[in-house]
Structures are given as structure tokens and as C-alpha cells.
Design a protein around this motif. Structure first.
Motif, PDB file in Angstrom:
ATOM      1  N   ALA A 148      93.554 -28.337   7.832  1.00 64.40           N
ATOM      2  CA  ALA A 148      93.789 -27.986   6.436  1.00 64.40           C
ATOM      3  C   ALA A 148      95.245 -28.239   6.083  1.00 64.40           C
ATOM      4  O   ALA A 148      96.100 -28.405   6.959  1.00 64.40           O
ATOM      5  CB  ALA A 148      93.440 -26.516   6.218  1.00 64.40           C
ATOM      6  N   ASP A 149      95.525 -28.247   4.793  1.00 63.97           N
ATOM      7  CA  ASP A 149      96.908 -28.370   4.332  1.00 63.97           C
ATOM      8  C   ASP A 149      97.635 -27.024   4.404  1.00 63.97           C
ATOM      9  O   ASP A 149      98.864 -26.987   4.467  1.00 63.97           O
ATOM     10  CB  ASP A 149      96.935 -28.865   2.878  1.00 63.97           C
ATOM     11  CG  ASP A 149      96.230 -30.201   2.713  1.00 63.97           C
ATOM     12  OD1 ASP A 149      96.529 -31.122   3.505  1.00 63.97           O
ATOM     13  OD2 ASP A 149      95.376 -30.298   1.819  1.00 63.97           O
ATOM     14  N   LEU A 150      96.868 -25.941   4.403  1.00 64.30           N
ATOM     15  CA  LEU A 150      97.438 -24.593   4.269  1.00 64.30           C
ATOM     16  C   LEU A 150      96.491 -23.579   4.885  1.00 64.30           C
ATOM     17  O   LEU A 150      95.276 -23.797   4.903  1.00 64.30           O
ATOM     18  CB  LEU A 150      97.636 -24.274   2.776  1.00 64.30           C
ATOM     19  CG  LEU A 150      98.160 -22.892   2.391  1.00 64.30           C
ATOM     20  CD1 LEU A 150      99.674 -22.846   2.591  1.00 64.30           C
ATOM     21  CD2 LEU A 150      97.818 -22.579   0.922  1.00 64.30           C
ATOM     22  N   THR A 151      97.058 -22.500   5.399  1.00 66.09           N
ATOM     23  CA  THR A 151      96.240 -21.358   5.826  1.00 66.09           C
ATOM     24  C   THR A 151      96.645 -20.143   4.998  1.00 66.09           C
ATOM     25  O   THR A 151      97.838 -19.865   4.831  1.00 66.09           O
ATOM     26  CB  THR A 151      96.435 -21.043   7.314  1.00 66.09           C
ATOM     27  OG1 THR A 151      96.067 -22.173   8.088  1.00 66.09           O
ATOM     28  CG2 THR A 151      95.581 -19.849   7.724  1.00 66.09           C
ATOM     29  N   ILE A 152      95.655 -19.440   4.465  1.00 69.08           N
ATOM     30  CA  ILE A 152      95.896 -18.163   3.787  1.00 69.08           C
ATOM     31  C   ILE A 152      95.306 -17.075   4.665  1.00 69.08           C
ATOM     32  O   ILE A 152      94.101 -17.069   4.933  1.00 69.08           O
ATOM     33  CB  ILE A 152      95.249 -18.122   2.391  1.00 69.08           C
ATOM     34  CG1 ILE A 152      95.771 -19.265   1.525  1.00 69.08           C
ATOM     35  CG2 ILE A 152      95.513 -16.766   1.732  1.00 69.08           C
ATOM     36  CD1 ILE A 152      95.064 -19.379   0.181  1.00 69.08           C
ATOM     37  N   ALA A 153      96.158 -16.172   5.150  1.00 69.43           N
ATOM     38  CA  ALA A 153      95.694 -15.028   5.946  1.00 69.43           C
ATOM     39  C   ALA A 153      95.749 -13.799   5.062  1.00 69.43           C
ATOM     40  O   ALA A 153      96.801 -13.474   4.498  1.00 69.43           O
ATOM     41  CB  ALA A 153      96.583 -14.841   7.178  1.00 69.43           C
ATOM     42  N   VAL A 154      94.637 -13.105   4.937  1.00 69.86           N
ATOM     43  CA  VAL A 154      94.523 -12.013   3.971  1.00 69.86           C
ATOM     44  C   VAL A 154      93.928 -10.775   4.625  1.00 69.86           C
ATOM     45  O   VAL A 154      93.119 -10.878   5.557  1.00 69.86           O
ATOM     46  CB  VAL A 154      93.677 -12.467   2.763  1.00 69.86           C
ATOM     47  CG1 VAL A 154      92.250 -12.819   3.208  1.00 69.86           C
ATOM     48  CG2 VAL A 154      93.643 -11.392   1.680  1.00 69.86           C
ATOM     49  N   MET A 155      94.333  -9.618   4.123  1.00 69.42           N
ATOM     50  CA  MET A 155      93.779  -8.342   4.611  1.00 69.42           C
ATOM     51  C   MET A 155      93.072  -7.611   3.485  1.00 69.42           C
ATOM     52  O   MET A 155      93.534  -7.610   2.337  1.00 69.42           O
ATOM     53  CB  MET A 155      94.887  -7.444   5.167  1.00 69.42           C
ATOM     54  CG  MET A 155      95.240  -7.704   6.616  1.00 69.42           C
ATOM     55  SD  MET A 155      96.598  -6.643   7.178  1.00 69.42           S
ATOM     56  CE  MET A 155      95.838  -5.022   7.091  1.00 69.42           C
TER      57      MET A 155
END
Length: 771
Positions: A641-648
Motif C-alpha cells: 500500500a501507499d499508506l497504513t492507517i492504524a486506528v483504535m
């Protein structure tokens, strides 16, 4: 039935034991400070004066009155006295007497989990150890009424008078449930000194009134038998009036005087008192000014005999800090250690050679026989540690529609009653008057409210009453007042029944997340003491938008990174709640168990976004990832991917919306849901070869953040952004961390998210800036 001493000979034997207890506790501290070298130059410390203050009380209690079913919390600074008593009873090997405050040796303060000898309650955090027997009594009653087979006994707290300054003490005393606990007995060591000074206005009448107003029996042991005998003589009334009217500092100064000074200071012009003082020889006069009830074994025995087991009791025992030592009564004796000449004098006074300090009583001596009888009387059967019935790992439900993680908790508990009724019978929930507002109403209606006796629910036939308050001994919910310290105090003791009584429970405490920090210190101490429980903070974060900054928790997401003995989860979806609750329950009530903290939300989330696999093997893989700390909820097409979004947590909605908008602009993003930053941090540490608290699920890093898909990272949560900042180090990528760093204010959800920079616009903007 009391085993109190009744004859002069028995009292003399007890006094001999008392002197030996005083000697041993003093020598344990002396050895640690005089015979052990510490290259760091730091003071080893110990509390000889505080220990001496309690030596008589503990001698009278252990060697005359305790029963095997009783439990005792000992004030922190008197730990050497407890070790001395255990040594005389054969419960502590001699080799430990030289190890106070040494690594692997006797702990500074009584520790149930770390000391080598029997300790009923860990103490050391002032106020918490004192109240623990209250919650221990409640836990014993709960286990007894629900499962039986638990021996009865009193729950004693030996409390320093300065400890009564702690608010936690009065929160516990005033809880309505406590006034019914007749097995609770507090003995207050009223020596009127704190760490720095003689406290001028510690007044027993005020303390007596406060306990009495809470429904406690109040017994005061102010004077010993010698003073009572002098009060009966001519001039005795004047002597009592003079001592009663004397301020604490003046009395303490009197203890530092020789006989001539006492004769000069005490009468203050009263002829009858002067005449009485003149009759006394120096030894009797000096003994008289020190003859307080807390150092008179017979007077203490009389008080113990008056305990009313129908209500809690407090015994206010007047004592002298440093009694029997050269430092007695000195305002700065708190941390002082006797000099070598002073130890030589004490050695001579008690008849134990300084070069052979650990000498026990001869087995055929009166004192030796008393120790043997006491050890036999107080011996306890090993309760073992029973096992909880098997818990399911997945109930099989696939939530749909819009739901909150807070509501999912109540749903999971109700499902458990059907899927695993035996294990569910061990669940006990607690709330500080917030059951209805935290979605526990259905559970409470199902299992009922615990009470020592069945009570009528006067609103049972009211058609508009949704939450039914059915109180009975078989109930599984405890409702406490609005005092978070009481909640987690009870939670800790309910979580210790597996080791204390051999009956494991699965306790869950639910409170508003903004107040978790208030509860954290006593809950942490309960974990240290061996209690295993689940603490649920809900609702949480600025997602509770309408409540404003006062009710918007910011720092709690990092609890799991910092709190030993605890695993933290912040689920994003209802299914995550079910799986993490079941996994957390499975870790309770066992020797290798751990506590858990769950941070939940009232923000509704569309459950279809979870994309739960329909294939059983894939579903199980997702469950394992949720429990291990993280899972990919969406993968971009292609190898990387171009980006990773890590979310809680509930911010998953914003993360996925931002990923959709970025995709429209040609930027493909992986979205990873982090359920436990603490477990991920442990996995990172383990991968680097660092020690971690327990087994590490290192594979979860490869599953959630595989190196082949490494990309710049945006982290997002409804809490402080530092919680997830370490994730950038997994694959050494550039990162931006979004979260809440300032106090909030009331408003609609969109406005509050925008204000803190955690809305979808902020995620998109941060991603584009990063790329």
C-alpha cells in the motif's frame, strides 16, 4: 471463644513474648542498616519506632485472640513485627531475618505475593491496606453465600492513626454495605505521631464520633492497669485530669524526661497531684507516664472481649511511638535507627545477646510452649485454587446494524449465561451506581443483585420500571456508592478469592472511563496483591462529546502500556468486545493469571465495517488477531500500500472513511485496527530480545504490519497520540500521530472531532502531508 490470658502467670509469659517480638523486629531493621553494605550509599531504612508502637498489640492479638479463620492487615511500617511473630511461630526461616529490604528477601512492607512468610493482606499504599479487610469480608461473604465451604472469621486491620487522614479510609467506612460487616475489626495505633512531627490535634473523641456515626462499635483503650490503679488513689482524679487535658506535644515531651523532670513538669501546682507523684519511686513514675492501653496486654484483652460481631468495630488503642526503645516519643523517631550502644542496652533489657540475636525460646519453656500452642491454633488448611469451568472463545454471534462497544459488553455477558452457565455463575459485576447508564441493565435483571438477605423489590410491579433491583444472596451484581476507590478495592478482593479461599471468581468492575485514573492506584495495588479482575471504562474519550472536557478521558488508552499485570483492550466492533471479554475472563482466577482493562465507547459504529469472515477458519484467525492486539480490517489491492492507517476503537469509522477518500485520489491505504497497544509493545520488545511480562504473540506483528507492506503510517485514536507512536518503529517508517492532547468542550461529535483534529478530514490531510 477468646483464648485471652486470665492469670498473672499467663500475662507474664505474654509479656516475655512481647519483649522478644520487640527485640526481633528492632534487630531485623538494625541488621539491615548496620551489617549490610550498600555501594550506592542509599539509606536502607526501616521503621523501628513504628514497629515498637504495635508490638504489644500484635502480641496480644496473635498469641491470645486470633483464630485460624481470621485474617489481618498489618500497617506497612510494622512489617518487621509481622516477620518476628511468624518467626516465633515457625512460619519463617531464620535465614530471612537478615534480608529485610534485600533483593529477594523480606519486603519493605507486608506483601502477599513476595514475602516468604504468611501475609494475609499486602499493605504499603497508605489507606488501601487498611480498607482491604473490609472488601475481604465482603468477598468472603459473597463466596460463602454463592458457593459455600468458606470458613468464617474476623477481618482485622491494624491501622496507624495518621492513616486515617486518607480519604479512601472514610469512603470505605461510609459505604452503606459496610455497616453490616460485623466481622470487620480495626485497631488504630494511636501514637499521635506522623513522619515529621507530633500531631497536635489528633483527637480520639472526634475519631470516635466519626466511626460511631457510620454505625461502628467504638472501643477506646486509653490507659493501662497501672494508671487506673493510680487514678483510684488520693490525687488520682487530678492525675487523670492533668493527662486528659495535656496536648499531644506536651505529653510526648514528657516521655523524653527523666524522673526528676517528670516530677517537676507533671503537677503544675496541684497539691494533691504533687503528693501522689511524691509517693512513687522513679521506676513506677516513669512506667506510669508510659502506661497507655495499647501497651497493656490485659487492657487490650478486655477490649478484644467486648467486640460486638453484629457490626464493625474500631478499637482506638493509645500507644507510644518507639515504646520500649531509647527513641520513644521523640518527634523525629520515624525513620531513626538505634545506635550500637542503644542496641546493647535493649539487648540487656530483653535478655538476648546482641551476638546471637535470632535466638528462639526453648521448646520446654513457658514462652516456647505458648508459641507452639499458638502455631497449632492458627494453622490453616490449604484451600488450593479451584478452577473455573471452561469458557468459550467465540459464542458464534455475528453482530449487525449499528451498535456500540458499551452495549456489546452487556450482550456478551447475557450470551455467556446461555452458552456457558457454569462459568457464567462465577462472574460478578460491580458498579459505582452506574449500572443503567453503562448498559448493564439486562445483565442485572437476569442475574439479580447480591445481598446477604433477600429484600423486597417495591418497584417489581411498576410497568415503567425497566431496571429491576432484585436483591438476594444468589445475585451476581454488587452495587456500591459513587466512590471509585471502593469499587476497585472490592474488585481486588473478589479477584483474590481463588488464592485466599480456593474459590475463583470472574469479577468485572464497570465505571465511567474519565474516573479510571482516580481508581487506578488502588486497582493497581490490588493487582500487586494478587487480585485478578477486569476493569471496564465506559464511555470513554471525547466521543462523549456532549459531556464536555470534565468527562472526556485522554490518557487512559496508555494504561495497558504502563500497568504491570494487566492487558488492555480497546475494541472497535461488538465482536471485538465479545472475543476480548472472553479472553480476559479466561485469564482470571489462576496462578498465572492477569487482570484486564477494557476501554469502551457509546459511539455507534456500523458493524458491517468489521468485515467478519464467514469461513470458520478465517473467522478464528481474525479472533486470534483481535485477542493478540491488532488485525487488518482492510488491505489495499496489490503487494503493498501507499499508506497504513492504524486506528483504535470507535475511530475506525473515520479511518475507513479517510481510506475511501484517499483511494479516490489514487492513494491506497491499509487500515489496521489496534485492539491492544500493550500486547503489541510486548511483541516489539520480545522481537528485540527484551524481557516481557508473559508469553508474547510475536506473530501478530507480521500479521498486522508485515514488512513487505511497510508504508508511511498515520495513527488515530480518541486519546493521547503517544499511545500508538511506537508502531512506527516496527518497520522503521515515517509517521504522523493523531489524537487528543488538550481538554475538550461540549458539542456535537463532528465539531468535537474536528476541534481535536481526529476527524476524517484530519486523517486525509495528515496522510497527504506525510506522503
Amino acid at each position: 471463644m477468646s483464648t485471652a490470658a486470665t492469670t498473672t502467670t499467663e500475662l507474664e509469659v505474654l509479656r516475655e513474648v512481647e519483649r522478644r517480638v520487640l527485640w526481633l523486629s528492632t534487630a531485623i531493621i538494625d541488621h539491615a542498616n548496620r551489617n549490610r553494605s550498600d555501594p550506592s550509599g542509599l539509606k536502607i531504612g526501616g521503621h523501628q519506632a513504628s514497629s515498637a508502637s504495635l508490638a504489644t498489640i500484635m502480641t496480644a492479638l496473635w498469641f491470645s485472640h486470633l483464630r485460624s479463620g481470621d485474617r489481618v492487615s498489618v500497617k506497612p511500617h510494622a512489617s518487621p513485627v509481622l516477620h518476628a511473630v511468624n518467626y516465633l511461630l515457625g512460619e519463617l526461616d531464620e535465614r530471612y531475618l537478615t534480608t529485610l529490604r534485600e533483593f529477594g528477601g523480606l519486603q519493605s512492607y507486608p506483601s502477599r505475593s513476595k514475602d516468604p512468610d504468611p501475609v494475609d493482606y499486602s499493605t504499603g499504599s497508605v489507606g488501601i491496606g487498611a480498607t482491604a479487610p473490609i472488601w475481604g469480608a465482603l468477598a468472603r461473604r459473597y463466596v460463602s453465600s454463592r458457593f459455600g465451604g468458606v470458613s468464617a472469621g474476623r477481618q482485622y486491620s491494624l491501622v496507624g492513626d495518621a492513616e486515617l487522614d486518607e480519604g479512601a479510609v472514610w469512603e470505605a467506612i461510609l459505604d452503606p454495605m459496610v455497616s453490616e460487616l460485623g466481622e470487620v475489626v480495626w485497631i488504630v495505633d494511636l501514637n499521635r505521631q506522623s513522619l515529621d512531627r507530633v500531631v497536635p490535634k489528633i483527637g480520639a473523641p472526634r475519631i470516635e464520633g466519626m466511626f460511631a456515626a457510620a454505625g461502628w462499635q467504638v472501643l477506646t483503650v486509653k490507659y493501662g492497669h497501672l494508671l487506673h490503679e493510680l487514678f483510684a488513689r488520693p490525687g488520682g482524679d487530678a492525675l487523670r485530669t492533668r493527662i486528659d487535658g495535656m496536648g499531644n506535644p506536651e505529653y510526648q515531651r514528657l516521655l523524653r524526661c527523666d524522673a526528676a523532670e517528670v516530677r517537676d513538669r507533671l503537677p503544675v501546682g496541684d497539691e494533691s497531684l504533687s503528693a501522689l507523684v511524691a509517693e512513687l519511686d522513679d521506676e513506677t513514675l516513669l512506667a506510669a507516664v508510659r502506661n497507655l492501653g495499647g501497651h497493656d496486654i490485659a487492657a487490650l484483652g478486655d477490649a478484644f472481649g467486648e467486640i460486638d460481631d453484629s457490626r464493625p468495630t474500631v478499637i482506638l488503642a493509645y500507644t507510644v511511638k518507639g515504646y520500649g526503645l531509647a527513641t520513644a516519643g521523640h518527634p523525629q523517631n520515624h525513620g531513626s535507627v538505634l545506635t550500637e550502644p542503644q542496641m546493647q542496652q535493649l539487648s540487656s533489657d530483653v535478655g538476648v545477646p546482641l551476638e546471637d540475636p535470632w535466638r528462639r525460646f526453648a521448646p520446654d519453656s513457658d514462652a516456647g510452649r505458648l508459641c507452639a500452642r499458638t502455631a497449632e491454633r492458627l494453622s490453616r488448611a490449604d484451600n488450593g485454587s479451584g478452577q473455573v469451568a471452561a469458557l468459550p472463545t467465540d459464542i458464534g454471534r455475528t453482530p449487525s446494524g449499528r451498535a456500540t462497544t458499551q452495549a456489546a459488553l452487556g450482550r456478551a455477558l447475557l450470551d455467556l449465561t446461555r452458552e456457558a452457565p457454569e462459568a457464567s455463575s462465577r462472574v460478578v459485576t460491580l458498579c459505582p451506581d452506574v449500572s443503567s447508564s453503562t448498559n448493564l441493565g439486562g445483565w442485572v435483571n437476569k442475574v439479580g443483585v447480591w445481598s446477604t438477605a433477600e429484600r423486597k423489590d417495591w418497584f417489581d410491579d411498576d410497568p415503567e420500571t425497566i431496571l429491576h433491583w432484585r436483591e438476594r444472596p444468589t445475585g451476581q451484581h454488587l452495587e456500591l456508592g459513587i466512590a471509585e476507590g471502593n469499587l476497585v478495592g472490592a474488585l481486588g478482593e473478589l479477584g483474590a478469592t481463588w488464592s485466599r479461599w480456593g474459590q475463583p471468581l470472574l469479577p468485572i468492575g464497570v465505571l465511567y472511563d474519565p474516573f479510571v485514573e482516580r481508581a487506578l492506584e488502588p486497582w493497581s495495588f490490588g493487582i500487586y496483591a494478587g487480585g485478578q479482575s477486569i476493569l471496564v471504562g465506559t464511555p470513554s474519550g471525547v466521543s462523549l462529546a456532549a459531556e464536555g472536557g470534565a468527562h472526556q478521558s485522554i490518557t487512559t488508552p496508555s494504561v495497558g502500556l504502563e500497568q504491570p499485570g494487566c492487558v488492555t483492550y480497546e475494541p472497535a466492533f461488538a465482536i471485538d468486545v465479545e472475543w476480548t471479554v472472553l479472553a480476559s475472563l479466561a485469564r482470571l482466577g489462576r496462578p498465572d493469571g492477569t487482570s484486564a482493562y477494557l476501554r469502551l465507547s457509546t459511539r455507534p459504529v456500523e458493524q458491517a465495517l468489521a468485515a467478519i469472515p464467514s469461513d470458520p477458519a478465517a473467522r478464528e484467525r481474525r479472533r486470534r488477531q483481535v485477542v493478540a492486539g491488532a488485525y487488518p480490517v482492510r488491505r489495499a489491492a496489490g503487494e503493498r500500500a501507499d499508506l497504513t492507517i492504524a486506528v483504535m476503537g470507535a475511530m475506525v469509522t473515520e479511518a475507513l472513511a479517510a481510506a475511501d477518500r484517499l483511494a479516490e485520489q489514487g492513494t491506497e491505504a491499509d487500515v489496521v485496527v489496534v485492539t491492544s497497544p500493550g500486547l503489541l509493545f510486548d511483541a516489539v520488545q520480545a522481537r528485540a530480545g527484551r524481557p516481557v511480562p508473559g508469553p508474547s504473540e510475536g506473530w501478530v506483528l507480521d500479521a498486522a504490519f508485515p514488512a513487505r507492506r511497510a508504508a508511511p503510517l498515520v495513527t488515530l485514536l480518541d486519546g493521547h497520540p503517544h499511545t500508538l507512536a511506537f508502531l512506527a518503529g516496527i518497520n522503521q517508517v515515517r509517521a504522523t500521530h493523531l489524537g487528543v492532547t488538550r481538554f475538550g468542550q461540549s458539542g456535537d461529535l463532528a465539531s468535537v472531532y474536528r476541534h481535536h483534529g481526529i476527524d476524517a478530514d484530519s486523517v486525509v490531510s495528515a496522510a497527504l502531508d506525510l506522503l
